[in-house]
Design a protein around this motif. Structure first.
Motif, short mmCIF file in Angstrom:
data_model
loop_
_atom_site.label_atom_id
_atom_site.label_comp_id
_atom_site.label_asym_id
_atom_site.label_seq_id
_atom_site.Cartn_x
_atom_site.Cartn_y
_atom_site.Cartn_z
N LEU A 13 0.83 -1.19 0.00
CA LEU A 13 0.00 0.00 0.00
C LEU A 13 0.87 1.26 0.00
O LEU A 13 1.94 1.30 0.60
CB LEU A 13 -0.91 0.02 1.23
N MET A 14 0.38 2.29 -0.69
CA MET A 14 1.08 3.56 -0.71
C MET A 14 0.13 4.65 -0.22
O MET A 14 -1.04 4.69 -0.62
CB MET A 14 1.57 3.89 -2.12
N TYR A 15 0.64 5.51 0.63
CA TYR A 15 -0.16 6.57 1.23
C TYR A 15 0.51 7.92 1.04
O TYR A 15 1.74 8.02 0.94
CB TYR A 15 -0.33 6.35 2.74
N VAL A 16 -0.30 8.97 1.03
CA VAL A 16 0.15 10.32 1.32
C VAL A 16 -0.59 10.74 2.58
O VAL A 16 -1.82 10.73 2.62
CB VAL A 16 -0.16 11.30 0.17
N ASP A 17 0.15 11.03 3.62
CA ASP A 17 -0.45 11.43 4.89
C ASP A 17 -0.70 12.93 4.84
O ASP A 17 0.24 13.73 4.87
CB ASP A 17 0.49 11.06 6.04
N SER A 18 -1.97 13.30 4.78
CA SER A 18 -2.33 14.71 4.57
C SER A 18 -2.36 15.54 5.84
O SER A 18 -2.72 16.71 5.78
CB SER A 18 -3.70 14.79 3.88
N HIS A 19 -1.96 14.95 6.98
CA HIS A 19 -2.09 15.73 8.22
C HIS A 19 -1.09 15.26 9.27
O HIS A 19 -1.37 14.37 10.08
CB HIS A 19 -3.51 15.62 8.77
N VAL A 20 0.09 15.88 9.26
CA VAL A 20 1.14 15.59 10.23
C VAL A 20 1.62 16.91 10.81
O VAL A 20 1.64 17.94 10.12
CB VAL A 20 2.31 14.84 9.56
#
Length: 293
Positions: A13-20
């Motif tokens: 799976l590949m993610y972009v974490d939009s809230h860090v």
């Protein structure tokens, strides 16, 4: 984890974490961070999270403001130069300040500057005061022209006010943070203002919502499911984003728990293309990261 949705080829799976969030306490402008909260009252920088991001297949993160200052925005932009995993910054600026436009111009010198986060209280203030309304409208139009993304942190009482203002800037991309903070874990009856406000916001094509902050919203996933289901009904898979709210989420669990809660609350029957959008593609498009789907 027994739910098949929680382990759909985890390593693939590949993610972009939009809230860090990232912060260094010595900078001194984090008024909300107190020694009484030992979990959060310490430095949190990309190197502290990077091993877990690599393990979970996160290809980029949006660093969201933790202080309402241009100085903090510059700190985050400097981190983006040192850590390629930081692919975007959502800054904290005062839309009522005379310096707002100049701050935008200065920050736009960095390609990692992607947007600004405002609070619901800003929109309620504009609703009650004509001068504030004029300044907020000017700030939103400026962001619209600059093709920036607006993050909004708000509670149900401000959703309608946000929808009213955003109807005047239809091209401004906006992302509601943390499901609109519905109070799902409080045991209170559902707030009708949340459903009505989300209905009004979803009617604006440029508005999206983050499936973020879900560990601290509720100890258990079940109270969140009706809210997540309603967001899917209103926004669809093309306008919802994954976000961890790290390190705030550490008050309730680790990064693995964040990802697994997100996966566990996705509706059954989503196709591969929808899952790619939810995990990464929508964030790429909404924050202008390139290769948006």
């Amino acid at each position: 984890m027994s739910d098949g949705r929680r382990c759909r080829g985890r390593a693939r799976l590949m993610y972009v974490d939009s809230h860090v969030h990232f912060w260094a306490l010595s900078r001194g402008d984090y008024g909300w961070l107190k020694p009484s909260n030992p979990v959060l009252y310490r430095d949190y920088l990309p190197e502290h999270l990077l091993p877990k991001l690599q393990e979970r297949g996160v290809e980029g993160v949006i660093a969201v403001q933790a202080a309402p200052t241009e100085a903090e925005a510059r700190f985050l932009l400097e981190l983006s130069l040192r850590y390629p995993i930081v692919v975007g910054v959502s800054a904290g600026l005062d839309p009522f300040a005379a310096t707002f436009a100049a701050s935008i111009e200065r920050l736009r010198e960095s390609p990692a500057f992607k947007g600004v986060r405002l609070n619901g209280s800003d929109f309620l203030r504009a609703q009650a005061d004509e001068e504030a309304r004029s300044k907020l409208e000017e700030a939103l139009r400026l962001m619209e022209r600059a093709r920036l993304t607006l993050d909004v942190l708000l509670r149900p009482d401000a959703l309608a006010a946000v929808a009213e203002r955003l109807s005047e800037t239809p091209a401004l991309r906006c992302v509601v943070n943390h499901l609109g903070c519905p109070g799902a874990g409080s045991g209170e009856p559902r707030d009708a203002r949340w459903s009505e406000g989300m209905k009004r916001l979803a009617a604006l094509p440029s508005v999206s919502a983050k499936l973020s902050g879900m560990l601290t919203l509720s100890e258990r996933p079940e109270p969140l499911r009706p809210y997540v289901d309603e967001l899917f009904d209103r926004f669809g898979s093309a306008r919802l984003l994954f976000g961890s709210d790290w390190p705030v989420a550490l008050q309730a669990g680790g990064y693995d728990d964040v990802v697994e809660r997100f996966e566990s609350l996705l509706p059954a029957g989503l196709g591969a293309d929808e899952l790619r959008l939810l995990r990464a593609g929508n964030a790429r498009r909404i924050y202008g990261l390139g290769d948006g789907e």
